[in-house]
Design an enzyme around this catalytic site. Structure first.
Site, PDB file in Angstrom:
ATOM      1  N   ILE A 194       0.814  -1.218   0.000  1.00 52.42           N
ATOM      2  CA  ILE A 194       0.000   0.000   0.000  1.00 52.42           C
ATOM      3  C   ILE A 194       0.847   1.267   0.000  1.00 52.42           C
ATOM      4  CG2 ILE A 194      -2.124  -0.966   0.967  1.00 52.42           C
ATOM      5  CD1 ILE A 194      -1.220   0.318   3.668  1.00 52.42           C
ATOM      6  N   LYS A 195       2.079   1.155   0.458  1.00 53.76           N
ATOM      7  CA  LYS A 195       2.926   2.351   0.386  1.00 53.76           C
ATOM      8  C   LYS A 195       4.382   1.948   0.276  1.00 53.76           C
ATOM      9  CE  LYS A 195       3.985   6.877   1.992  1.00 53.76           C
ATOM     10  NZ  LYS A 195       4.549   7.337   0.714  1.00 53.76           N
ATOM     11  N   GLY A 245       7.478   3.626   0.892  1.00 49.17           N
ATOM     12  CA  GLY A 245       8.069   4.838   1.442  1.00 49.17           C
ATOM     13  C   GLY A 245       9.553   4.879   1.134  1.00 49.17           C
ATOM     14  N   ALA A 246      10.203   5.907   1.667  1.00 48.50           N
ATOM     15  CA  ALA A 246      11.626   6.041   1.427  1.00 48.50           C
ATOM     16  C   ALA A 246      12.369   4.947   2.169  1.00 48.50           C
ATOM     17  CB  ALA A 246      12.097   7.397   1.904  1.00 48.50           C
ATOM     18  N   GLU A 247      11.887   4.630   3.357  1.00 47.97           N
ATOM     19  CA  GLU A 247      12.655   3.778   4.234  1.00 47.97           C
ATOM     20  C   GLU A 247      12.094   2.372   4.291  1.00 47.97           C
ATOM     21  OE1 GLU A 247      14.116   3.563   8.783  1.00 47.97           O
ATOM     22  OE2 GLU A 247      12.159   4.377   8.288  1.00 47.97           O
ATOM     23  N   ALA A 248      10.779   2.261   4.190  1.00 44.79           N
ATOM     24  CA  ALA A 248      10.141   0.966   4.362  1.00 44.79           C
ATOM     25  C   ALA A 248       8.984   0.811   3.387  1.00 44.79           C
ATOM     26  CB  ALA A 248       9.622   0.839   5.798  1.00 44.79           C
ATOM     27  N   ASP A 250       9.923  12.229  13.752  1.00 41.81           N
ATOM     28  CA  ASP A 250       9.506  12.460  12.360  1.00 41.81           C
ATOM     29  C   ASP A 250       8.047  12.897  12.331  1.00 41.81           C
ATOM     30  OD1 ASP A 250       9.582  12.616   9.623  1.00 41.81           O
ATOM     31  OD2 ASP A 250       9.421  10.462   9.287  1.00 41.81           O
TER      32      ASP A 250
END
Lengths: 222, 336
Positions: A13-14, A16-19, A130
């Site tokens: 579903i996403k 992200g930059a990190e995960a 964050d």
């Protein structure tokens, strides 16, 4: 029963930059599988160190946030070698979307509530690390959930608290530039209500100091 | 109405150690890009000495630029200058030259934001149209992207700039700036020979990062490890941090281009890291060419044409330099 459910129900579903976040099921409950993917741009040893550290610390901080009175998803399982966390899926809109569509008054109450929650964390020595409006979700029952504690830490220092709120301010400025000021004011009033006016004033001063320290800020003394 | 290719803007850059003059056509052709750099005898930039240098070379650099471009002063449409951010004495020297030229030639003055100019020249030279930009230099480290009328800052250093981090460490390690070989380039060469990763602080806070602790820690490690290994470790840590922050901005904005600009853009290792994250997010990666990476007059000239065409000129009495003029305080109406 500790294998990750990779049934067809699991979907990304996403990214992200990190995960990467997968929506899946965990023993008949809807769950989020958060996988910190290896980053090939940095040396393997540094990469492993960063991913393991964040995978271990994120659930710990989420647990402590609950003790502090801030809602966070339940943790179902942590698998450090695979940098994977399986946790409760919180259904509901991100604050990013909510703020953009809410009325001025509703925005104010949402931001005040965010400020209250940040103060609860800080009071217990927790730093989110964050704070953006993408990392705050409102569940259907109205409860505000904080997610993504991957960059968080335990720290009682004024400096850390100042940076935490400075980051939220910056996130509001870049993503909600049309009305960031009223939002941040509301955040600070909620923050002050929980942590006390004297402490809130100190943190507020710290935020200004952090901003002046930054490069090229007009307020900075020559 | 003159053809865009026969309208010229002269740009003056003097925000730090470089004094540069560039000439751009309104159509986006760079006709000249000349500069002369102040090299400190020891330590970092001494602002007053840098300003003295700029005043001394201004005339020569101006003549060189005009003659390279083959354009006469009276053919110019406007004079652009770097109005900030930067070092006061340096900026004022460039601004003085710009005011003198504009008044003498009776043409408009255009104050340009130095950071905006780094982004615009990068876009012009690489063809990027709507990138997430990492602008990393001796004085700046920020991740920006265009959103509703301005370049918004999505991440930046909480203390010192990336180039400054490398320079300070380099001086601690006894390296010296040489003509044609900045300290950053010397560190890059040494780092290529390093093998062992020495643990150093890795400080990412949200989309911001902190580099000052890294310099201190790396300098201390010079006692225990070879210079090559420490250079390698410093680069790996510092570049991983800026790359992580850039990737976060990329994921957040969902843009499809990444642009690297500013003096540190010359570093091949940093380029390689950013190329990796760009590929992972299906984004096109581009690096500003070397002659436009460091501070230069061409970027001011080109950005001057953009501002001028949108009616943004700077009356002399409003041309005071702005030492801490943030990129997100500047309207950029030329972007649709």
């Amino acid at each position: 029963m500790d294998t990750i459910d990779k049934t067809p129900k699991t979907r990304l579903i996403k990214k992200g930059a990190e995960a990467s976040l997968f929506l899946s099921e965990w023993h008949n409950r809807r769950a989020i599988i958060k996988v910190r993917i290896p980053k090939s741009y940095r040396p393997a040893a540094l990469d492993m160190q960063i991913r393991s550290y964040r995978t271990v610390h994120e659930p710990q901080l989420m647990h402590e946030a609950k003790t502090a009175g801030v809602a966070t998803p339940l943790i179902y399982m942590v698998k450090v070698p695979e940098s994977t966390i399986i946790m409760q899926y919180i259904e509901g809109p991100q604050m990013k979307t909510l703020l953009n569509s809410a009325s001025k008054q509703h925005r104010r109450s949402l931001c005040t509530e965010i400020g209250r929650n940040v103060a609860r964390l800080h009071k217990d020595g927790l730093i989110h690390g964050d704070l953006t409006t993408s990392n705050i979700i409102q569940a259907p029952d109205g409860t505000i959930y904080f997610v993504d504690f991957g960059l968080g830490e335990k720290n009682m220092e004024l400096e850390a608290q100042g940076v935490d709120l400075h980051l939220l301010k910056r996130a509001l400025q870049s993503t909600h530039f049309g009305f960031w000021e009223e939002c941040f004011q509301a955040v600070m009033s909620g923050y002050s209500a929980v942590i006390g006016e004297v402490q809130a004033e100190k943190v507020y001063e710290k935020i200004s100091e952090i901003e002046r320290r930054g490069r090229y800020v007009e307020e900075r003394k020559q | 109405m003159k053809n865009l290719e026969s309208k010229y803007c002269l740009g003056i850059e003097s925000s730090a150690d470089d004094f540069g003059i560039g000439l751009a056509t309104f159509g986006g052709e760079i006709l000249a890009n000349k500069s002369d750099s102040y090299i400190p005898t020891e330590g970092g930039i001494h602002p007053r000495e840098a300003a003295r240098h700029h005043a001394e070379v201004a005339d020569t650099v101006l003549q060189e630029a005009l003659s390279k471009a083959g354009v006469k002063a009276k053919e110019l449409t406007c004079i652009a200058f770097s109005q900030g951010p930067g070092l006061g004495p340096s900026l004022r020297t460039g601004a003085t030259v710009a005011r003198a030229l504009a008044s003498y030639l009776k043409i408009p003055l255009v104050g340009v934001n130095h950071s905006v100019a780094h982004i615009e020249i990068g876009k012009l030279q690489t063809g990027a149209t709507d990138p997430v930009t990492l602008y990393a230099s001796g004085g700046n480290t920020m991740v920006t992207a265009y959103e509703s009328g301005r370049y918004r800052v999505f991440g930046e250093t909480l203390d010192i700039a990336l180039g400054n981090c490398l320079d300070v460490f380099g001086r601690e390690a006894g390296l010296k700036t040489k003509k044609g070989l900045p300290i950053g380039a010397a560190i890059e060469q040494l780092a290529a020979k390093g093998e062992k990763l020495v643990p150093l602080p890795y400080v990412v806070k949200g989309m911001d990062l902190s580099l000052s602790g890294l310099v201190t820690a790396a300098s201390a490690q010079l006692q225990n490890h070879s210079l090559e290994d420490v250079c390698f470790s410093l680069q790996e840590h510092a570049f991983s941090m800026v790359t992580e922050v850039t990737e976060r901005a990329l994921a957040h904005t969902e843009k499809k281009q990444v642009l690297l600009t500013g003096g540190v853009a010359a570093n091949k290792r940093l380029q390689a890291m950013l190329a990796v994250i760009s590929a992972e997010h299906d984004a096109q990666f581009s690096v500003v060419p070397l002659q436009y990476a460091t501070d230069n007059g061409a970027m001011i000239a080109w950005t001057g044409t953009l501002a001028y065409r949108h009616g943004l000129t700077t009356p002399i009495d409003e041309s005071i330099v702005k030492l801490r003029w943030r990129v997100d305080k500047v309207d950029v109406p030329w972007i649709q």
